[in-house]
Write an enzyme that holds these catalytic residues in place. Structure first.
Site, PDB file in Angstrom:
ATOM      1  N   CYS A   1       0.842  -1.210   0.000  1.00  0.00           N
ATOM      2  CA  CYS A   1       0.000   0.000   0.000  1.00  0.00           C
ATOM      3  C   CYS A   1       0.869   1.248   0.000  1.00  0.00           C
ATOM      4  CB  CYS A   1      -0.910  -0.015   1.230  1.00  0.00           C
ATOM      5  SG  CYS A   1      -1.746   1.573   1.501  1.00  0.00           S
TER       6      CYS A   1
ATOM      7  N   HIS B   1      -4.399   0.602   8.038  1.00  0.00           N
ATOM      8  CA  HIS B   1      -4.864   0.300   6.679  1.00  0.00           C
ATOM      9  C   HIS B   1      -6.294  -0.245   6.658  1.00  0.00           C
ATOM     10  CE1 HIS B   1      -4.148  -0.834   2.435  1.00  0.00           C
ATOM     11  NE2 HIS B   1      -4.769  -1.975   2.690  1.00  0.00           N
TER      12      HIS B   1
ATOM     13  N   HIS C   1      -8.391   7.408   3.432  1.00  0.00           N
ATOM     14  CA  HIS C   1      -7.778   8.674   3.008  1.00  0.00           C
ATOM     15  C   HIS C   1      -8.767   9.515   2.219  1.00  0.00           C
ATOM     16  CE1 HIS C   1      -7.472   6.370  -0.733  1.00  0.00           C
ATOM     17  NE2 HIS C   1      -7.211   7.492  -1.365  1.00  0.00           N
TER      18      HIS C   1
ATOM     19  N   GLN D   1      -8.858  13.683   0.127  1.00  0.00           N
ATOM     20  CA  GLN D   1      -8.036  14.595  -0.650  1.00  0.00           C
ATOM     21  C   GLN D   1      -8.447  16.028  -0.352  1.00  0.00           C
ATOM     22  OE1 GLN D   1      -7.190  13.582  -4.778  1.00  0.00           O
ATOM     23  NE2 GLN D   1      -8.419  11.728  -4.648  1.00  0.00           N
TER      24      GLN D   1
HETATM   25  O1  LIG Z   1      -6.992  11.517  -7.575  1.00  0.00           O
HETATM   26  P1  LIG Z   1      -7.446  10.096  -7.798  1.00  0.00           P
HETATM   27  O2  LIG Z   1      -7.917   9.436  -6.533  1.00  0.00           O
HETATM   28  O3  LIG Z   1      -6.467   9.296  -8.582  1.00  0.00           O
HETATM   29  O4  LIG Z   1      -8.715  10.228  -8.762  1.00  0.00           O
HETATM   30  C1  LIG Z   1     -10.052  10.110  -8.404  1.00  0.00           C
HETATM   31  O5  LIG Z   1     -10.553  11.306  -7.824  1.00  0.00           O
HETATM   32  C2  LIG Z   1     -10.519  12.453  -8.660  1.00  0.00           C
HETATM   33  C3  LIG Z   1     -11.175  13.596  -7.907  1.00  0.00           C
HETATM   34  O6  LIG Z   1     -12.522  13.323  -7.550  1.00  0.00           O
HETATM   35  C4  LIG Z   1     -11.197  12.202 -10.003  1.00  0.00           C
HETATM   36  O7  LIG Z   1     -10.963  13.297 -10.854  1.00  0.00           O
HETATM   37  C5  LIG Z   1     -10.678  10.931 -10.659  1.00  0.00           C
HETATM   38  O8  LIG Z   1     -11.422  10.655 -11.824  1.00  0.00           O
HETATM   39  C6  LIG Z   1     -10.801   9.773  -9.675  1.00  0.00           C
HETATM   40  O9  LIG Z   1     -10.309   8.597 -10.254  1.00  0.00           O
END
Ligand SMILES: O=P(O)(O)O[C@H]1O[C@H](CO)[C@@H](O)[C@H](O)[C@H]1O
Ligand SMILES: O=P(O)(O)O[C@H]1O[C@H](CO)[C@@H](O)[C@H](O)[C@H]1O
Lengths: 346, 346
Positions: free
Chosen positions: A52, A115, A166, A168
């Site tokens: 991972c 994890h 996780h 973003q």
């Molecule tokens: O950044 P990652 O996890 O690779 O990507 C994922 O999230 C993003 C944000 O929602 C999208 O644009 C991608 O299509 C998805 O696969």
């Protein structure tokens, strides 16, 4: 009566945040279901996975080594969709081919070194740690960019194949499309009613009760009246707050509590790690008045019938209008009937 | 130069039909790809499948028997999302909980009795038959409802598990959300420029060439400048036409030809039956002036890298703004490089 008709007949509902309509077809839920009953997904990943790229101490594709982190861990996305561009684009002078440069950033937030655990399986103390990390990111990126989008894609069906917990955070120096719509609609309501749209809405839902999934002193979770996804929810503060950085210690603790409780209901609904995309929206970081803003989190889960049967937002939805089968009231009732003790805990 | 920057840097592009922006991140396409090379999908279904509810002579779940049809076959959707409601809803008097009744219809259109053939595998004569069926449905439903949405969901990834070639038509007595946006934006352009937005756009793209996939005397297929999906296309007439019923015999024949050619390119791109949702949009059926309308078809295919690797429109896209990796220009180039002879034909 109206209530019986809403439960039985096709109708449209209005989303005041987006000023868009959704088609509701409750009678469609009566379609026969040769009900695939699925066994609970009890296969738990290990607490540490050597392959991972998010586990502590492991190497990422860039060659960077993750630290031996204890709580959360944030790093720049190795393949960022947003970054600071070297060259400023000339805006082409055309009425139909319109492009503009955008500056931004994209980071990954690991919620825990474990994890095997998703958000509802973390302790409330660990969830407060996640909230604090969101706040730090918000302020860091908000100092440089107008919009900071905190979000989580969870589950393979949402494009996330790594179960390591996780989320973003992406930021851009301009209001994104959906944020701009909400900004305009919150401002209009404030102007017309001299009140906040989402505060009014939270109060109304608490009074009615039928779409409430969970509530405590500071927060309420509802299946919104205008939900598109079958089990979509909206998490709202019951006090005025423009973004996560405005929360005090008590409000964060009670946010951790309600998150754990209602995400546990999600997992229990189909006895699986419930997939969704979620995200926080709050004020923009610019010099304009932001008093019309109210913090909220939206959860968009795709599942409809079971751990593997999802709703497809396809043809009619893409071309014309979003459509749902079960009503938001029925979805809220289903979620209220779920336990707040996780099916994997004993 | 601008062109190099658009090819290399994150930027936003504006969709004039929806007045919405899309985030383009071309640098992301450079991310390493441990390229799953897939074998062509050469498993062809049989021409007749006894368990298919769309094949001629078979029984549907309602007990109805499909006729021994030769060309196309239309029937009422057995579980319609839209229908004529018995009870008219009282509009609740509330600023936040807003619902209204909707009347409508939903039908299924079988394109061919041959279970094994999708649109690009039909003859041009058979495709003219499909176009004529679309026209008949448009006029029938347009006599009763304001909006007639002709569409096709193709492929399991688009929620369609039956390979039997078929589409749908749904109609409602009010403009759906997306249609209302396009209506407003076409009207505004017409008002400002005294020209049609999509006619201007078609001309411009033909002159530039870089986003054109296919063209003939009456039609052009482009990857629009503002495309969201990796290989999204827009099919446009080169003459003014508000909806399918306005096409003459020659224009229908040339539509059949271009459909066959560019859908064959789609199948050849990843050597599979290319999944997508497609649909036609044209004038509304009401008493208002519709001269700002121009017919068009949109194709939204989810695949990104191969027959099994799709683009996920999830977190950031749902919360903030649609995002794409490869540029529309790169996508058009890839499609132009594909053969117009179907990989399954010999
Ligand atoms: O950044 P990652 O996890 O690779 O990507 C994922 O999230 C993003 C944000 O929602 C999208 O644009 C991608 O299509 C998805 O696969
Ligand atoms: O009518 P079908 O094919 O059962 O349903 C499919 O297309 C509809 C219209 O795009 C969608 O609302 C459904 O989610 C999808 O599964």
């Amino acid at each position: 009566s109206n209530k019986a008709a809403l439960d039985d007949q096709s109708h449209r509902r209005w989303n005041p945040l987006l000023d868009e309509w959704v088609l509701v077809s409750p009678h469609r839920a009566k379609r026969p279901w040769q009900g695939q009953q699925e066994a609970p997904a009890t296969d738990v990943p290990p607490s540490y996975d050597a392959s991972c790229y998010l586990c502590a101490g492991n190497k990422r594709i860039t060659g960077d080594i993750n630290p031996a982190y204890q709580g959360t861990f944030v790093f720049d996305n190795d393949f960022p969709a947003l970054q600071d561009n070297a060259v400023e684009l000339d805006v082409p002078d055309d009425s139909l081919l319109v492009a503009r440069s955008v500056q931004g950033a994209a980071r990954v937030i690991c919620f825990s070194p474990d994890h095997s655990k998703s958000l509802p399986q973390l302790s409330e103390a660990a969830l407060v740690g996640v909230i604090d990390t969101w706040v730090t990111q918000l302020l860091e990126l908000g100092a440089q960019y107008e919009w900071v989008q905190i979000f989580e894609n969870k589950g393979a069906v949402m494009g996330c194949s790594n179960p390591h917990p996780h989320g973003q955070v992406w930021a851009q120096d301009q209001l994104p499309t959906e944020a701009a719509k909400i900004d305009a609609n919150l401002a209009r309501y404030q102007h017309e009613h001299e009140r906040n749209l989402l505060l009014d809405y939270a109060e109304k839902e608490i009074a009615l009760g039928e779409r409430v999934v969970e509530q405590n002193d500071h927060w309420v979770v509802v299946v919104p009246f205008w939900a598109c996804w079958p089990f979509e929810t909206l998490l709202l503060p019951r006090m005025p707050v423009t973004h996560l950085d405005q929360l005090n210690v008590e409000q964060k603790a009670s946010l951790a509590q309600i998150l754990k409780r209602f995400l546990t209901r999600y997992d229990n609904l189909f006895q699986c790690s419930f997939p969704y995309s979620m995200g926080w929206r709050g004020r923009a970081f610019n010099n304009q008045d932001q008093s019309h803003w109210q913090l909220h989190a939206s959860f968009f889960p795709p599942l409809l019938r079971s751990a593997s049967v999802k709703k497809f937002m396809v043809g009619y939805e893409m071309l014309a209008e979003a459509q749902r089968d079960i009503t938001p009231e029925q979805a809220a009732e289903r979620l209220r009937a779920c336990s707040t003790t996780h099916f994997l805990s004993e």
